[in-house]
Design an enzyme around this catalytic site. Structure first.
Site, short mmCIF file in Angstrom:
data_model
loop_
_atom_site.label_atom_id
_atom_site.label_comp_id
_atom_site.label_asym_id
_atom_site.label_seq_id
_atom_site.Cartn_x
_atom_site.Cartn_y
_atom_site.Cartn_z
N ASP A 64 45.78 38.57 43.02
CA ASP A 64 45.02 37.42 43.50
C ASP A 64 43.57 37.56 43.05
O ASP A 64 43.15 38.63 42.62
CB ASP A 64 45.18 37.20 45.00
CG ASP A 64 44.55 38.30 45.84
OD1 ASP A 64 44.32 39.40 45.32
OD2 ASP A 64 44.29 38.05 47.03
N TYR A 66 39.44 37.91 42.68
CA TYR A 66 38.40 38.68 43.37
C TYR A 66 37.92 37.88 44.58
O TYR A 66 37.76 36.66 44.49
CB TYR A 66 37.22 38.93 42.44
CG TYR A 66 37.54 39.81 41.24
CD1 TYR A 66 38.01 41.11 41.40
CD2 TYR A 66 37.33 39.35 39.95
CE1 TYR A 66 38.28 41.92 40.31
CE2 TYR A 66 37.58 40.16 38.84
CZ TYR A 66 38.06 41.44 39.03
OH TYR A 66 38.32 42.24 37.95
N PHE A 77 41.14 39.56 36.28
CA PHE A 77 40.29 40.70 35.92
C PHE A 77 38.88 40.32 35.45
O PHE A 77 38.01 41.18 35.34
CB PHE A 77 40.96 41.60 34.86
CG PHE A 77 42.21 42.27 35.36
CD1 PHE A 77 42.15 43.37 36.20
CD2 PHE A 77 43.46 41.78 35.00
CE1 PHE A 77 43.30 43.98 36.69
CE2 PHE A 77 44.63 42.37 35.48
CZ PHE A 77 44.54 43.48 36.32
N HIS A 187 48.61 50.33 37.37
CA HIS A 187 47.50 49.40 37.52
C HIS A 187 46.18 50.10 37.17
O HIS A 187 46.03 51.30 37.44
CB HIS A 187 47.45 48.87 38.96
CG HIS A 187 46.59 47.67 39.12
ND1 HIS A 187 45.22 47.76 39.33
CD2 HIS A 187 46.88 46.34 39.09
CE1 HIS A 187 44.73 46.54 39.43
NE2 HIS A 187 45.71 45.66 39.28
#
Length: 225
Positions: A64, A66, A77, A187
């Site tokens: 989801d 920031y 990102f 991740h």
């Protein structure tokens, strides 16, 4: 929400007519009128605006947006160009890019250059309440973005998926196209980057795959602002 206008519309317009999307739309509308929600409403669909379906070469899947002020702008990102602090996961992505391709580490986290070249930076949930991670999970965005992933899977050309972490890798059963390449790693967050993200060399692997199929590779270097 700024509507999608380009070639994505033909592939995913049916979603907008489904009952779940009507409920999602009402939920999101109420959230924006009641709370601080990110990204700004006009940026929700930026991943689609910046990267038409016909141009998609690489898919980078996030979770989801920031949830802190002035960061999210609709690309997984990526943060807005005036944001001085680069999020920890992106710091690690830059480190891997440096180790993999020798890219210098830039002074910003604005990744629109990737989107413009065909990197679809898709979050599986497209909105979030300020300072409340995952607060819009399970409201319908996942069904919508699954339809997006299925649309990419139908493309009859080389596409690379970079799936970082377990949630992203849960989409693998949907990715059935033999012309596509699936790259998996942990991740890039500080909690897991040392468990297989560092050293994964996904960026060079993606470019090697694209070049081997006669497709222009991605220039991954983000310039200083």
């Amino acid at each position: 929400m700024g509507m999608i206008q380009n070639d994505w519309l033909e592939e995913i317009s049916d979603e907008f007519r489904k009952p779940y999307y009507a409920q999602l739309f009402q939920f999101v509308k109420k959230e924006y009128s009641t709370y601080v929600v990110y990204p700004p409403a006009e940026d929700i669909f930026n991943a689609f605006h910046f990267t038409p379906l016909s141009k998609v070469k690489v898919v980078i899947l996030g979770q989801d947006p920031y949830h802190n002020v002035n960061q999210a702008h609709g690309l997984s990102f990526s943060v807005k160009p005036d944001q001085k602090e680069i999020p920890p996961s992106l710091v690690n992505i830059y480190q891997e890019l440096h180790d993999d391709l020798g890219c210098y580490i830039p002074n910003n986290g604005y990744l629109k250059k990737w989107a413009d070249q065909g990197v679809l930076m898709l979050n599986t949930v497209l909105t979030v309440r300020a300072h409340q991670a995952n607060s819009h999970q399970g409201r319908g965005w996942e069904q919508f973005t699954d339809a997006v992933i299925e649309a990419v899977n139908r493309q009859d050309r080389p596409v690379v998926y970079m799936l970082w972490g377990r949630p992203a890798q849960s989409k693998i059963p949907m990715l059935t196209n033999p012309k596509h390449l699936i790259l998996k790693a942990s991740h890039p967050s500080p909690l897991s980057a040392f468990r297989g993200f560092f050293g994964c060399r996904h960026f060079s692997q993606a470019n090697d795959f694209l070049k081997s199929h006669g497709v222009e590779p991605i220039d991954w270097q983000i310039e200083n602002i």
